[in-house]
Design a protein around this motif. Structure first.
Motif, PDB file in Angstrom:
ATOM      1  N   ALA A 148       0.784  -1.628  -0.287  1.00 44.79           N
ATOM      2  CA  ALA A 148       0.134   0.414   0.128  1.00 44.79           C
ATOM      3  C   ALA A 148       0.632   1.233   0.238  1.00 44.79           C
ATOM      4  CB  ALA A 148      -1.416  -0.139   1.115  1.00 44.79           C
ATOM      5  N   SER A 149       2.004   1.277   0.739  1.00 44.49           N
ATOM      6  CA  SER A 149       2.517   2.744   1.119  1.00 44.49           C
ATOM      7  C   SER A 149       3.569   3.014  -0.844  1.00 44.49           C
ATOM      8  CB  SER A 149       3.668   2.366   2.344  1.00 44.49           C
ATOM      9  OG  SER A 149       3.902   0.953   1.719  1.00 44.49           O
ATOM     10  N   GLY A 150       3.613   1.294  -1.514  1.00 38.52           N
ATOM     11  CA  GLY A 150       4.549   1.585  -2.475  1.00 38.52           C
ATOM     12  C   GLY A 150       3.522   2.276  -3.234  1.00 38.52           C
ATOM     13  N   VAL A 151       1.775   1.949  -3.475  1.00 37.35           N
ATOM     14  CA  VAL A 151       1.084   2.343  -3.999  1.00 37.35           C
ATOM     15  C   VAL A 151       0.285   3.896  -3.560  1.00 37.35           C
ATOM     16  CG1 VAL A 151      -1.210   2.902  -4.990  1.00 37.35           C
ATOM     17  CG2 VAL A 151      -0.160   0.340  -4.829  1.00 37.35           C
ATOM     18  N   PHE A 152       1.050   4.244  -2.684  1.00 44.04           N
ATOM     19  CA  PHE A 152       1.152   5.685  -2.397  1.00 44.04           C
ATOM     20  C   PHE A 152       2.268   6.389  -2.822  1.00 44.04           C
ATOM     21  CE2 PHE A 152       1.185   9.194   0.565  1.00 44.04           C
ATOM     22  CZ  PHE A 152       0.187   9.927   1.031  1.00 44.04           C
ATOM     23  N   ALA A 153       3.292   5.758  -2.805  1.00 48.60           N
ATOM     24  CA  ALA A 153       4.293   6.632  -3.028  1.00 48.60           C
ATOM     25  C   ALA A 153       4.842   5.874  -4.723  1.00 48.60           C
ATOM     26  CB  ALA A 153       5.840   5.898  -2.545  1.00 48.60           C
ATOM     27  N   LYS A 154       3.672   5.826  -5.354  1.00 49.02           N
ATOM     28  CA  LYS A 154       3.835   5.819  -6.926  1.00 49.02           C
ATOM     29  C   LYS A 154       4.864   4.529  -7.641  1.00 49.02           C
ATOM     30  CE  LYS A 154       0.896   9.883  -7.758  1.00 49.02           C
ATOM     31  NZ  LYS A 154       0.413  10.269  -6.232  1.00 49.02           N
ATOM     32  N   GLN A 155       5.216   3.115  -6.968  1.00 51.09           N
ATOM     33  CA  GLN A 155       6.155   2.941  -7.154  1.00 51.09           C
ATOM     34  C   GLN A 155       5.064   1.299  -7.542  1.00 51.09           C
ATOM     35  OE1 GLN A 155       9.552   3.434  -6.983  1.00 51.09           O
ATOM     36  NE2 GLN A 155       7.980   5.246  -6.998  1.00 51.09           N
ATOM     37  N   PHE A 156       3.875   1.444  -7.380  1.00 52.54           N
ATOM     38  CA  PHE A 156       3.509   0.275  -7.917  1.00 52.54           C
ATOM     39  C   PHE A 156       1.774   0.730  -8.636  1.00 52.54           C
ATOM     40  CE2 PHE A 156       5.208  -1.865  -4.275  1.00 52.54           C
ATOM     41  CZ  PHE A 156       6.296  -2.071  -5.035  1.00 52.54           C
ATOM     42  N   THR A 157       1.063   0.484  -9.812  1.00 57.15           N
ATOM     43  CA  THR A 157      -0.217   0.439  -9.448  1.00 57.15           C
ATOM     44  C   THR A 157      -1.221  -0.174  -9.197  1.00 57.15           C
ATOM     45  OG1 THR A 157      -0.449  -0.808 -11.291  1.00 57.15           O
ATOM     46  CG2 THR A 157       0.797   1.267 -12.176  1.00 57.15           C
ATOM     47  N   GLN A 158      -2.195   0.947  -8.995  1.00 53.19           N
ATOM     48  CA  GLN A 158      -3.554   0.412  -8.065  1.00 53.19           C
ATOM     49  C   GLN A 158      -4.393  -1.045  -8.438  1.00 53.19           C
ATOM     50  OE1 GLN A 158      -6.053   3.079  -6.141  1.00 53.19           O
ATOM     51  NE2 GLN A 158      -7.540   1.758  -6.188  1.00 53.19           N
ATOM     52  N   GLU A 185     -10.607   6.876  -0.042  1.00 54.52           N
ATOM     53  CA  GLU A 185     -10.073   8.381  -1.198  1.00 54.52           C
ATOM     54  C   GLU A 185      -9.089   7.957  -2.110  1.00 54.52           C
ATOM     55  OE1 GLU A 185      -6.518   9.567   1.994  1.00 54.52           O
ATOM     56  OE2 GLU A 185      -8.748   9.755   3.005  1.00 54.52           O
ATOM     57  N   GLU A 186      -8.604   8.475  -2.747  1.00 57.16           N
ATOM     58  CA  GLU A 186      -7.176   8.097  -3.844  1.00 57.16           C
ATOM     59  C   GLU A 186      -6.695   8.012  -3.147  1.00 57.16           C
ATOM     60  OE1 GLU A 186      -5.289  10.608  -6.773  1.00 57.16           O
ATOM     61  OE2 GLU A 186      -6.904  11.144  -6.358  1.00 57.16           O
ATOM     62  N   VAL A 187      -5.470   7.325  -3.635  1.00 62.23           N
ATOM     63  CA  VAL A 187      -4.839   6.332  -2.602  1.00 62.23           C
ATOM     64  C   VAL A 187      -3.570   7.571  -3.426  1.00 62.23           C
ATOM     65  CG1 VAL A 187      -2.647   4.776  -3.175  1.00 62.23           C
ATOM     66  CG2 VAL A 187      -5.013   3.876  -3.134  1.00 62.23           C
ATOM     67  N   GLY A 188      -2.380   7.623  -2.063  1.00 63.66           N
ATOM     68  CA  GLY A 188      -1.653   9.198  -3.051  1.00 63.66           C
ATOM     69  C   GLY A 188      -2.201  10.733  -2.985  1.00 63.66           C
ATOM     70  N   ALA A 189      -3.194  11.060  -2.735  1.00 66.65           N
ATOM     71  CA  ALA A 189      -3.229  12.603  -2.587  1.00 66.65           C
ATOM     72  C   ALA A 189      -3.196  12.389  -1.573  1.00 66.65           C
ATOM     73  CB  ALA A 189      -4.969  12.141  -2.454  1.00 66.65           C
ATOM     74  N   ARG A 190      -3.152  12.300  -0.509  1.00 66.84           N
ATOM     75  CA  ARG A 190      -2.015  13.148   0.424  1.00 66.84           C
ATOM     76  C   ARG A 190      -1.015  14.178   0.677  1.00 66.84           C
ATOM     77  NH1 ARG A 190      -5.055  12.066   5.862  1.00 66.84           N
ATOM     78  NH2 ARG A 190      -7.039  11.229   5.541  1.00 66.84           N
ATOM     79  N   GLN A 191      -1.010  15.370   1.506  1.00 62.13           N
ATOM     80  CA  GLN A 191       0.699  15.341   0.935  1.00 62.13           C
ATOM     81  C   GLN A 191       0.958  15.940   2.519  1.00 62.13           C
ATOM     82  OE1 GLN A 191      -0.766  19.473  -1.129  1.00 62.13           O
ATOM     83  NE2 GLN A 191       1.531  18.788  -1.808  1.00 62.13           N
ATOM     84  N   MET A 192       1.938  15.623   3.039  1.00 57.23           N
ATOM     85  CA  MET A 192       2.665  15.489   4.140  1.00 57.23           C
ATOM     86  C   MET A 192       3.998  16.177   4.486  1.00 57.23           C
ATOM     87  SD  MET A 192       3.184  11.224   4.425  1.00 57.23           S
ATOM     88  CE  MET A 192       1.722  10.100   4.227  1.00 57.23           C
ATOM     89  N   HIS A 193       4.037  16.468   5.736  1.00 57.45           N
ATOM     90  CA  HIS A 193       5.054  17.443   6.061  1.00 57.45           C
ATOM     91  C   HIS A 193       5.565  16.220   6.709  1.00 57.45           C
ATOM     92  CE1 HIS A 193       7.161  21.192   8.602  1.00 57.45           C
ATOM     93  NE2 HIS A 193       6.941  20.364   9.341  1.00 57.45           N
ATOM     94  N   ALA A 194       5.875  15.695   6.665  1.00 53.68           N
ATOM     95  CA  ALA A 194       6.743  14.684   7.797  1.00 53.68           C
ATOM     96  C   ALA A 194       6.474  13.212   8.137  1.00 53.68           C
ATOM     97  CB  ALA A 194       7.285  14.999   8.286  1.00 53.68           C
ATOM     98  N   PHE A 195       7.084  12.143   7.435  1.00 57.53           N
ATOM     99  CA  PHE A 195       6.321  10.666   7.938  1.00 57.53           C
ATOM    100  C   PHE A 195       7.760  10.190   9.058  1.00 57.53           C
ATOM    101  CE2 PHE A 195       6.346   6.154   7.742  1.00 57.53           C
ATOM    102  CZ  PHE A 195       5.159   5.633   8.381  1.00 57.53           C
ATOM    103  N   LEU A 196       7.000   9.410  10.284  1.00 51.73           N
ATOM    104  CA  LEU A 196       8.238   9.459  11.329  1.00 51.73           C
ATOM    105  C   LEU A 196       7.728   8.007  11.884  1.00 51.73           C
ATOM    106  CD1 LEU A 196       8.426  11.965  12.363  1.00 51.73           C
ATOM    107  CD2 LEU A 196      10.458  11.660  12.924  1.00 51.73           C
ATOM    108  N   GLU A 197       8.458   6.924  11.753  1.00 50.57           N
ATOM    109  CA  GLU A 197       8.063   5.338  11.803  1.00 50.57           C
ATOM    110  C   GLU A 197       8.890   4.936  12.902  1.00 50.57           C
ATOM    111  OE1 GLU A 197       7.251   0.397   9.661  1.00 50.57           O
ATOM    112  OE2 GLU A 197       8.085   2.846   8.669  1.00 50.57           O
TER     113      GLU A 197
END
Length: 421
Positions: A148-158, A185-197
């Motif tokens: 899912a994160s790969g689709v979000f980052a446009k590395q894979f197609t949905q 919700e469209e995958v990858g439409a969100r914009q992020m200030h930062a992501f931490l894990e």
């Protein structure tokens, strides 16, 4: 809040380690393993039940939910500035078939604990904070990992992700819809200030060296190479040795080649053969077909590519000498990520502020942050795990380790989100 003001108040900003620990073990009761771990594979009924509990906890903490078309959950604590991009924090709730209680879960529930603690302290932030549960990080039922994160980052197609099949021929898209977690919700439409894990290390370094916090500077890139060796099925008792076309020998020799390539590139690379399917898998038939996957990893892109090139150069010759045929394709890959230097430094400073020992490390495993890093500034915090064991029901961490990791994460997230007042 200015950095110096945040630093002076920092030692008093602590999460509720007992509450985090209780939450981790409460969700482990959903999809329990057979030996104390978890079996909550992606888009199963158990996954759906775990998601529902997480949703309830988040809504009890005042967070509002969004779900995208890959099923990723985004639980938002609002900020004071409607125009400020959110700070995202999280990991994944899905597990291996015989997974531990902490892999992924720690990072998601630490994000929830950040929201709970901010509520307890009545602290507001300029930027919204979004606690995230990425779908299918493990990739065990539907390959590849971090889907899912790969689709979000446009590395894979949905569409490609939806069409992936499990061992029973069920597709990811159908199963996601079946369990009721296919959002709009469209995958990858969100914009992020930062992501931490936050994640357990899944390796032995931090525990062996007695270090509290791993500050992840890079992730390892990987190449998964699926190989098929074709020989000829024949009777093990009546086929003369010189006349055999044994696909199993191709597997054996390539196994040694992969080990040699990895050792020649140590300590900055690793490699092994994992999943193996032998056909027809009968005790008295010489294997006519073997399908297996090679996993090469390094945080140095040139080294990683050179390892693959050496395999492609030498493996066909090994198989030709055995009179068997080799075909191969790359079925999973990502280049080594370098995490955002500013966020990485904020993690170092948080560990020092809180009195935790720390060291820079490279993540040996892939994580959702590795894909998200392609579209937003990202960074990772790691805590030790006993004997470096993970993807195993015996996976173990201490409450003290989880608390330390969550507190460092808390400080890094809140610094990025900017305290108001």
């Amino acid at each position: 809040m200015a950095a110096d003001t945040f630093a002076s108040a920092g030692e008093n900003l602590r999460i509720n380690g007992d509450r985090l620990w209780e939450s981790i073990h409460a969700i482990a009761e959903i999809g329990p393993g057979i030996a104390g771990g978890s079996n909550r594979q992606t888009v199963t009924d158990e996954d759906a039940e775990g998601r529902a509990l997480f949703q309830k906890w988040c809504e009890d903490a005042g967070l509002t939910m969004g779900v995208d078309q890959m099923g990723t959950m985004f639980m938002t604590r609002p900020g004071t500035d409607p125009d400020a991009l959110p700070v995202y924090v999280g990991s994944h709730l899905d597990t291996q078939p015989t997974g531990g209680r902490y892999d992924g879960v720690l990072g998601v529930l630490a994000g929830l604990e950040i929201a709970r603690t901010l509520n307890d302290l009545d602290i507001k932030t300029k930027h919204p904070i979004v606690v995230t549960n990425w779908t299918n990080e493990e990739g065990t039922r539907f390959a590849p990992a971090m889907m899912a994160s790969g689709v979000f980052a446009k590395q894979f197609t949905q569409d490609w992700a939806y069409a992936k099949e499990d061992a029973d021929g069920k597709t990811f898209g159908d199963e996601l819809a079946r369990i009721g977690w296919k959002g709009e919700e469209e995958v990858g439409a969100r914009q992020m200030h930062a992501f931490l894990e936050l994640h357990i290390e899944q390796g032995p370094i931090l525990e062996a060296e007695g270090v509290d916090i791993g500050v992840v500077t890079h992730g390892q890139g990987l190449r998964w190479i699926e190989c098929t060796v074709i020989g000829k099925e024949s009777h093990t008792g009546s086929t003369p040795m010189p006349m055999r076309k044994n696909a199993g020998r191709g597997l054996a020799q390539i196994t040694e080649l992969v080990h040699t390539i990895a050792m020649d590139n140590a300590p900055n690379a690793v490699g092994a053969i994992g999943k193996i399917d032998v056909h027809p898998n009968s005790r008295n038939i010489i294997p006519g077909k073997v399908v297996f996957t090679i996993d090469f990893r390094s945080h140095e892109i040139n080294r990683l590519n050179a390892m693959v090139a050496r395999f492609e150069d030498e493996a066909p010759n090994l198989c030709a000498a055995l009179d068997v045929e080799l075909s191969h394709e790359i079925v999973g890959q990502f280049d080594p990520p370098e995490f955002d230097k500013k966020l990485v430094q904020s993690i170092r400073e948080a560990a020092e502020r809180l009195g935790y020992s720390h060291k820079d490390i490279v993540s040996g495993a892939g994580h959702d942050a590795c894909w998200v890093n392609k579209v937003a500034p990202s960074a990772m915090v790691m805590c030790p795990c006993v004997d470096g064991l993970s993807h195993n029901e015996a996976e173990e961490i201490s409450k003290e380790w989880s608390t330390a990791g969550a507190e460092v994460l808390f400080h890094a997230v809140v610094e990025a989100a900017e305290i108001v007042g």
